[in-house]
Design a protein around this motif. Sequence first.
Motif, short mmCIF file in Angstrom:
data_model
loop_
_atom_site.label_atom_id
_atom_site.label_comp_id
_atom_site.label_asym_id
_atom_site.label_seq_id
_atom_site.Cartn_x
_atom_site.Cartn_y
_atom_site.Cartn_z
N ASN A 50 13.60 -37.94 25.44
CA ASN A 50 13.21 -37.12 26.55
C ASN A 50 13.58 -35.72 26.36
O ASN A 50 13.31 -34.94 27.40
CB ASN A 50 13.54 -37.79 27.84
N GLY A 51 14.23 -35.42 25.23
CA GLY A 51 14.69 -33.98 24.97
C GLY A 51 13.65 -33.07 24.46
O GLY A 51 12.69 -33.60 23.99
N THR A 52 14.05 -31.93 24.13
CA THR A 52 13.20 -30.78 23.53
C THR A 52 13.53 -30.69 21.88
O THR A 52 13.01 -29.82 21.33
CB THR A 52 13.27 -29.65 24.13
N LYS A 53 14.45 -31.55 21.36
CA LYS A 53 15.05 -31.26 20.27
C LYS A 53 15.09 -32.89 19.69
O LYS A 53 15.39 -33.61 20.22
CB LYS A 53 16.26 -30.67 20.14
N PRO A 54 14.90 -32.87 18.22
CA PRO A 54 15.14 -34.36 17.66
C PRO A 54 16.57 -34.79 17.65
O PRO A 54 17.57 -33.86 17.86
CB PRO A 54 14.76 -34.18 16.11
N SER A 55 16.75 -35.92 17.88
CA SER A 55 18.04 -36.43 17.78
C SER A 55 18.33 -37.53 16.70
O SER A 55 17.40 -38.27 16.30
CB SER A 55 18.49 -36.90 19.10
N LEU A 56 19.71 -37.79 16.24
CA LEU A 56 19.85 -38.90 15.25
C LEU A 56 20.56 -39.92 16.21
O LEU A 56 21.36 -39.67 16.84
CB LEU A 56 20.96 -38.49 14.33
N VAL A 57 19.81 -41.28 15.79
CA VAL A 57 20.46 -42.21 16.72
C VAL A 57 20.98 -43.38 15.73
O VAL A 57 20.41 -43.59 14.79
CB VAL A 57 19.12 -43.03 17.46
N GLN A 58 21.98 -44.02 15.95
CA GLN A 58 22.63 -44.99 15.41
C GLN A 58 23.08 -46.15 16.29
O GLN A 58 23.23 -46.10 17.40
CB GLN A 58 23.97 -44.56 14.84
N ALA A 59 22.32 -47.47 15.91
CA ALA A 59 22.65 -48.55 16.52
C ALA A 59 23.46 -49.81 16.00
O ALA A 59 23.43 -49.62 14.64
CB ALA A 59 21.27 -49.05 17.06
N TRP A 60 24.10 -50.52 16.86
CA TRP A 60 25.05 -51.79 16.25
C TRP A 60 25.59 -52.47 17.49
O TRP A 60 25.17 -51.99 18.42
CB TRP A 60 26.15 -51.03 15.50
N ILE A 61 25.57 -53.85 17.05
CA ILE A 61 26.20 -54.66 18.14
C ILE A 61 27.61 -55.22 17.74
O ILE A 61 28.11 -55.24 16.53
CB ILE A 61 25.11 -55.86 17.70
N ASP A 62 28.43 -55.31 19.06
CA ASP A 62 29.58 -55.55 18.94
C ASP A 62 29.99 -56.73 19.44
O ASP A 62 29.19 -57.11 20.24
CB ASP A 62 30.63 -54.39 19.16
N GLU A 63 31.41 -57.42 19.46
CA GLU A 63 31.83 -58.61 20.12
C GLU A 63 32.39 -58.35 21.66
O GLU A 63 32.75 -59.44 22.14
CB GLU A 63 32.48 -59.51 19.16
N VAL A 86 14.89 -39.45 15.89
CA VAL A 86 13.79 -39.50 16.71
C VAL A 86 13.32 -38.16 17.21
O VAL A 86 14.25 -37.44 17.95
CB VAL A 86 14.27 -40.44 18.19
N GLU A 87 12.07 -37.69 17.09
CA GLU A 87 11.63 -36.55 17.31
C GLU A 87 11.60 -36.39 19.01
O GLU A 87 11.47 -37.16 19.83
CB GLU A 87 10.29 -36.26 16.67
N ALA A 88 11.66 -35.26 19.33
CA ALA A 88 11.34 -34.71 20.87
C ALA A 88 10.37 -35.39 21.29
O ALA A 88 9.09 -35.14 20.65
CB ALA A 88 11.51 -33.20 20.93
N GLU A 89 10.37 -35.91 22.53
CA GLU A 89 9.31 -36.56 23.05
C GLU A 89 8.43 -37.69 22.50
O GLU A 89 7.39 -37.68 22.57
CB GLU A 89 8.25 -35.55 23.55
N ARG A 90 9.26 -38.35 21.48
CA ARG A 90 8.59 -39.37 20.67
C ARG A 90 9.63 -40.73 20.88
O ARG A 90 10.69 -40.39 21.61
CB ARG A 90 8.83 -39.10 19.25
N SER A 91 9.23 -41.78 20.63
CA SER A 91 9.95 -43.16 20.61
C SER A 91 10.24 -43.77 19.49
O SER A 91 9.75 -43.46 18.32
CB SER A 91 8.77 -44.18 21.62
N GLN A 92 10.87 -44.76 19.38
CA GLN A 92 11.59 -45.42 18.46
C GLN A 92 11.72 -47.00 18.83
O GLN A 92 12.28 -47.19 19.90
CB GLN A 92 12.79 -44.90 17.86
N THR A 93 11.37 -47.82 18.07
CA THR A 93 11.40 -49.18 18.35
C THR A 93 12.58 -49.86 17.40
O THR A 93 12.56 -49.54 16.08
CB THR A 93 10.17 -49.97 17.74
#
Length: 244
Positions: A50-63, A86-93
């Motif tokens: 929802n921002g105006t700049k791109p963001s780098l996203v990292q995901a993982w699962i822990d116990e 993830v570009e600004a105002e874009r989505s990622q699945t």
Amino acid sequence: MKFNLSNILLATALSTAVMATSSHAEIILHGTRVIYPSDAREVTLQLSNNGTKPSLVQAWIDEGDPQSTPDQSKVPFMISPPIARVEAERSQTLRITALPQAAQFNKNQETVLWLNVVDIPPKPSTDGAADAPENFLQLAIRSRIKFFYRPASIKEDVRTAPEQLQWSRSGNTLNVKNPTPFHVTLTTIRQKKGDKQVDLLPQGLMLKPFSTEEVALQSNTVEDMSFININDYGGRVEYKIKLQ
């Protein structure tokens, strides 16, 4: 904008100190929990920038360790992509797939894990310059939500779990027993104290399958008590407490 994957280590360290709700983050998670039926091929979680700049996203699962890092994760699940811009105002699945080792989980009850999503903003620039300022503080924001692995062998209806809770009183203590194979999350227990309603669970409570917990009462009035449960969809539903 330039991203450096070495920032991921910085993000992981900072995320343990800098925590924020999705209302303060640029990356928004479309869901407050993830349910993974054991017979599902995969499940997905949608993210939005929802921002105006791109963001780098990292995901993982822990116990269950909030201090864990992606390289320490040993859970039998794969997230694709584990790192994404993830570009600004874009989505990622995010696509989450169970590995064969997940079959080792208890087949008679749910297993709860935690899904982490770290939002790493780009380096700042000055006056349109390509390089970042020499001195700057880059903060990463981590969202952490519950991840439930639900065996298909469970035939009970999870929607009835809150109604099956067993309540009893012992002196100034309220006992609640969860006889179901599901985790039941309570955000509030309301009790009347004088002419006011007080919350006995300011920090909330997650009842594990087949477990019993104790909650301190604040008055002798136990009539008209109620609790609020969070269901699979993140909705809050209120139920009356019936003492045995």
